[in-house]
Write an enzyme that holds these catalytic residues in place. Structure first.
Site, PDB file in Angstrom:
ATOM      1  N   HIS A   1       0.875  -1.129   0.019  1.00 49.09           N
ATOM      2  CA  HIS A   1       0.079  -0.030  -0.196  1.00 49.09           C
ATOM      3  C   HIS A   1       1.098   1.034   0.042  1.00 49.09           C
ATOM      4  O   HIS A   1       1.850   1.221   0.601  1.00 49.09           O
ATOM      5  CB  HIS A   1      -0.927   0.068   1.272  1.00 49.09           C
ATOM      6  CG  HIS A   1      -1.743  -0.956   1.516  1.00 49.09           C
ATOM      7  ND1 HIS A   1      -1.367  -2.248   1.918  1.00 49.09           N
ATOM      8  CD2 HIS A   1      -3.127  -1.312   1.465  1.00 49.09           C
ATOM      9  CE1 HIS A   1      -2.392  -2.951   2.437  1.00 49.09           C
ATOM     10  NE2 HIS A   1      -3.570  -2.357   1.969  1.00 49.09           N
TER      11      HIS A   1
ATOM     12  N   ASP B   1       2.430   1.935   3.404  1.00 48.49           N
ATOM     13  CA  ASP B   1       3.376   1.064   3.797  1.00 48.49           C
ATOM     14  C   ASP B   1       4.832   1.521   3.315  1.00 48.49           C
ATOM     15  O   ASP B   1       5.645   1.241   4.193  1.00 48.49           O
ATOM     16  CB  ASP B   1       3.432  -0.290   3.002  1.00 48.49           C
ATOM     17  CG  ASP B   1       2.016  -1.073   3.256  1.00 48.49           C
ATOM     18  OD1 ASP B   1       1.172  -0.576   4.295  1.00 48.49           O
ATOM     19  OD2 ASP B   1       1.635  -1.804   2.447  1.00 48.49           O
TER      20      ASP B   1
ATOM     21  N   GLU C   1     -10.948  -7.019  -3.711  1.00 50.72           N
ATOM     22  CA  GLU C   1     -10.809  -7.943  -2.770  1.00 50.72           C
ATOM     23  C   GLU C   1     -12.135  -8.048  -1.564  1.00 50.72           C
ATOM     24  O   GLU C   1     -12.132  -6.891  -0.802  1.00 50.72           O
ATOM     25  CB  GLU C   1      -9.435  -7.588  -1.662  1.00 50.72           C
ATOM     26  CG  GLU C   1      -9.282  -8.691  -0.526  1.00 50.72           C
ATOM     27  CD  GLU C   1      -8.032  -8.512  -0.084  1.00 50.72           C
ATOM     28  OE1 GLU C   1      -6.831  -7.731  -0.815  1.00 50.72           O
ATOM     29  OE2 GLU C   1      -7.815  -8.633   0.958  1.00 50.72           O
TER      30      GLU C   1
ATOM     31  N   HIS D   1     -10.919 -13.751   4.965  1.00 54.59           N
ATOM     32  CA  HIS D   1     -12.062 -13.087   4.535  1.00 54.59           C
ATOM     33  C   HIS D   1     -13.043 -14.046   4.217  1.00 54.59           C
ATOM     34  O   HIS D   1     -14.139 -13.926   4.594  1.00 54.59           O
ATOM     35  CB  HIS D   1     -11.830 -12.361   3.392  1.00 54.59           C
ATOM     36  CG  HIS D   1     -10.945 -11.133   3.690  1.00 54.59           C
ATOM     37  ND1 HIS D   1     -10.439 -10.243   2.731  1.00 54.59           N
ATOM     38  CD2 HIS D   1      -9.938 -10.707   4.876  1.00 54.59           C
ATOM     39  CE1 HIS D   1      -9.648  -9.268   3.392  1.00 54.59           C
ATOM     40  NE2 HIS D   1      -9.447  -9.832   4.460  1.00 54.59           N
TER      41      HIS D   1
ATOM     42  N   ASP E   1      -4.942 -13.868  -1.671  1.00 55.19           N
ATOM     43  CA  ASP E   1      -4.252 -13.624  -0.424  1.00 55.19           C
ATOM     44  C   ASP E   1      -4.236 -14.799   0.604  1.00 55.19           C
ATOM     45  O   ASP E   1      -5.161 -15.090   1.174  1.00 55.19           O
ATOM     46  CB  ASP E   1      -5.023 -12.335   0.209  1.00 55.19           C
ATOM     47  CG  ASP E   1      -4.331 -11.033  -0.056  1.00 55.19           C
ATOM     48  OD1 ASP E   1      -3.686 -10.959  -1.079  1.00 55.19           O
ATOM     49  OD2 ASP E   1      -4.718  -9.870   0.364  1.00 55.19           O
TER      50      ASP E   1
ATOM     51  N   ASP F   1     -10.214 -11.420  12.077  1.00 47.19           N
ATOM     52  CA  ASP F   1      -9.502 -11.622  10.759  1.00 47.19           C
ATOM     53  C   ASP F   1      -7.910 -11.584  11.429  1.00 47.19           C
ATOM     54  O   ASP F   1      -7.188 -10.548  11.443  1.00 47.19           O
ATOM     55  CB  ASP F   1      -9.467 -10.406  10.228  1.00 47.19           C
ATOM     56  CG  ASP F   1      -8.912 -10.568   8.746  1.00 47.19           C
ATOM     57  OD1 ASP F   1      -8.518 -11.654   8.386  1.00 47.19           O
ATOM     58  OD2 ASP F   1      -8.644  -9.503   7.970  1.00 47.19           O
TER      59      ASP F   1
ATOM     60  N   ASP G   1      -5.293 -13.294  10.353  1.00 44.84           N
ATOM     61  CA  ASP G   1      -4.049 -13.067   9.450  1.00 44.84           C
ATOM     62  C   ASP G   1      -2.927 -13.992   9.868  1.00 44.84           C
ATOM     63  O   ASP G   1      -1.604 -13.407   9.646  1.00 44.84           O
ATOM     64  CB  ASP G   1      -3.898 -11.683   9.190  1.00 44.84           C
ATOM     65  CG  ASP G   1      -4.648 -10.748   8.250  1.00 44.84           C
ATOM     66  OD1 ASP G   1      -5.204 -11.481   7.487  1.00 44.84           O
ATOM     67  OD2 ASP G   1      -4.674  -9.496   8.447  1.00 44.84           O
TER      68      ASP G   1
ATOM     69  N   ASP H   1      -0.704 -12.535   2.796  1.00 45.35           N
ATOM     70  CA  ASP H   1      -1.231 -11.267   3.602  1.00 45.35           C
ATOM     71  C   ASP H   1      -1.616 -11.958   5.016  1.00 45.35           C
ATOM     72  O   ASP H   1      -2.276 -12.217   5.499  1.00 45.35           O
ATOM     73  CB  ASP H   1      -2.602 -11.135   2.907  1.00 45.35           C
ATOM     74  CG  ASP H   1      -3.300  -9.695   3.451  1.00 45.35           C
ATOM     75  OD1 ASP H   1      -2.502  -9.178   4.504  1.00 45.35           O
ATOM     76  OD2 ASP H   1      -4.346  -9.349   3.263  1.00 45.35           O
TER      77      ASP H   1
END
Ligand code: XUL
Ligand code: CO
Length: 433
Positions: free
Chosen positions: A99, A102, A230, A269, A294, A305, A307, A337
């Site tokens: 992003h 980032d 997404e 997700h 992802d 979430d 991750d 991700d």
């Protein structure tokens, strides 16, 4: 010369028997099967946000990680990029994703943020040339800063809509400049908390126009990558407009974008939406909108979430089975991700997390390929629907209710239930995972 990961070697394939923590047991990038090397099947990417920008917080506690590049200056952003490319050199994965937020510090104005982004894009571009690491996708962070608290494209304030669109323009430019193969839109806060203050129709219309504008800009600048949406059902917003693949497909149809936009599907997700990962993949493939993944893993108990890095070969195998059936990735790939647990403080944790995840994906992919080559699942499925093979049957049954009635009466039809054979098919699967 590596600095941050100084005593960690470049990771090589050593085979399943190796005891080394810093070696691949299953990911052998050059191993060819189903017509191409494993590296090209999997197309791994490291995510800048989780691996380099995330401070290790959770809802009850703040930063646990102490990275030497944490801070808001350009020098530190460059140090972060140096560390990122060190990790890429160690892992040898072909891609990364980012992003805007980032890779660059936020400026005091939009213009300063854009200048920071452009300078970092040049810095990263030079590093990509020497390292050979490529960009899988870029995206805009339209959810962290407080200006986006009520949404980006769906914000009631037109100034935020404009700011978001301008930001996406800069991020698409950056992605194109770095040769990105896709551009992703995750609608972080494109949803709402309460209908008491929300005009749902207006917000969805604005989100639709925003996405059309993204596609128009893609054509205007000649960006050759794929635009990916997404889906995610909630968190951060209670009600997200991009809930899951089915919902987003309806949205794309409504705004005439189904031929232009594909899906970036995330494991966590899918689980939050009450689906399995493979369901979302199979649905997207069947709708002709499968793009990229992802890869991560949600905790099945916590309901967040989380991750986590993937760790279940049978689950991953089912995902790659659907991907291989869909013809594999074109511009897409496997983006991790995924983030460390907040107690995993060491540089070695970050390397080992990726090494393990790459091996899990490689095992899953190999199992999926073997299952597909074995053919027993596909044969059983084909047999289950064999009655529909005859075009004569289809013509009669699809003609209308009267035609079905006449058919049933004329043939004295009395359907007999047949076994769905689920356990036997699960046993077939288990021969390979
Ligand atoms: C958030 C998420 C994002 C997107 C990119 O849940 O998955 O990191 O992948 O914005
Ligand atoms: Co994601």
């Amino acid at each position: 010369m590596t600095v941050y990961f100084h005593d960690i070697p470049e990771i090589r394939f050593e085979g399943p028997e190796t005891a080394s923590e810093f070696a691949f047991r299953h990911y052998n990038p050059d191993q060819v099967f189903m017509g191409k090397p494993m590296e090209e099947h999997l197309r791994f990417a490291v995510a800048w946000w989780h691996s380099f920008a995330w401070p290790g917080g959770d809802p009850f506690g703040g930063q646990t990680f102490e990275r030497p590049w944490f801070g808001d200056t350009m020098d530190l952003a460059k140090l972060k990029a140096d560390a990122a490319f060190e990790l890429f050199g160690i892992l040898g994965q072909p891609f990364f994703c980012f992003h805007d937020a980032d890779i660059r510090p936020e400026g005091a104005s939009f213009a300063e943020s854009t200048r920071n982004l452009e300078e970092m894009v040049d810095y990263i571009g030079t590093k990509m040339e020497t390292s050979g690491t490529r960009l899988l996708w870029g995206t805009a962070n339209l959810f962290t800063h407080r200006r986006f608290m009520a949404g980006a494209a769906t914000n009631p304030d037109p100034d935020v809509f404009a700011y978001s669109a301008a930001t996406v323009k800069t991020c698409m430019d950056a992605t194109q400049k770095l040769g990105g193969q896709n551009y992703v839109l995750w609608g972080g806060r494109e949803g709402y908390e309460t209908l008491l203050n929300t005009d749902l129709k207006k917000e969805r219309d604005h989100a639709g126009r925003f996405l059309q504008m993204v596609v128009e800009y893609k054509h205007k600048i000649g960006f050759e990558g794929t635009i990916l949406v997404e889906p995610k059902p909630q968190e951060p917003s209670k009600h997200q407009y991009d809930y899951d693949v089915g919902t987003v497909f309806g949205f794309l149809k409504e705004f005439g974008l189904e031929g232009e936009v594909k899906m970036n599907i995330e494991q966590g997700h899918a689980i939050l939406a009450g689906h399995s990962f493979e369901h979302e993949l199979a649905l997207a493939a069947s709708l002709g909108i499968f793009g990229s993944i992802d890869m991560n893993r949600n905790d099945y108990q916590s309901g967040w979430d989380t991750d986590q890095f993937p760790n279940s070969v049978p689950e991953v195998a089912l995902a790659y089975y659907e991907i291989l059936k869909a013809g594999g990735f074109t511009t897409g790939g496997t983006n991790f991700d995924a983030k460390l647990r907040r107690q995993s403080l060491d540089p070695a944790d970050l390397v080992a997390a990726h090494v393990g995840a790459m091996d899990v994906c490689a095992r899953g992919l190999k199992a999926a390929a073997a299952l597909l080559e074995d053919g027993s699942l596909e044969a059983a499925r084909a047999e289950r629907y064999a009655g529909w093979e005859s075009s004569e049957t289809r013509n009669v049954l699809f003609e209308g209710l009267q035609s079905c009635f006449d058919h049933v009466v004329a043939n004295n039809t009395n359907p007999q239930p047949k076994s769905g054979r689920q356990e036997r098919l699960e046993n077939s699967l288990n021969r390979f995972v």
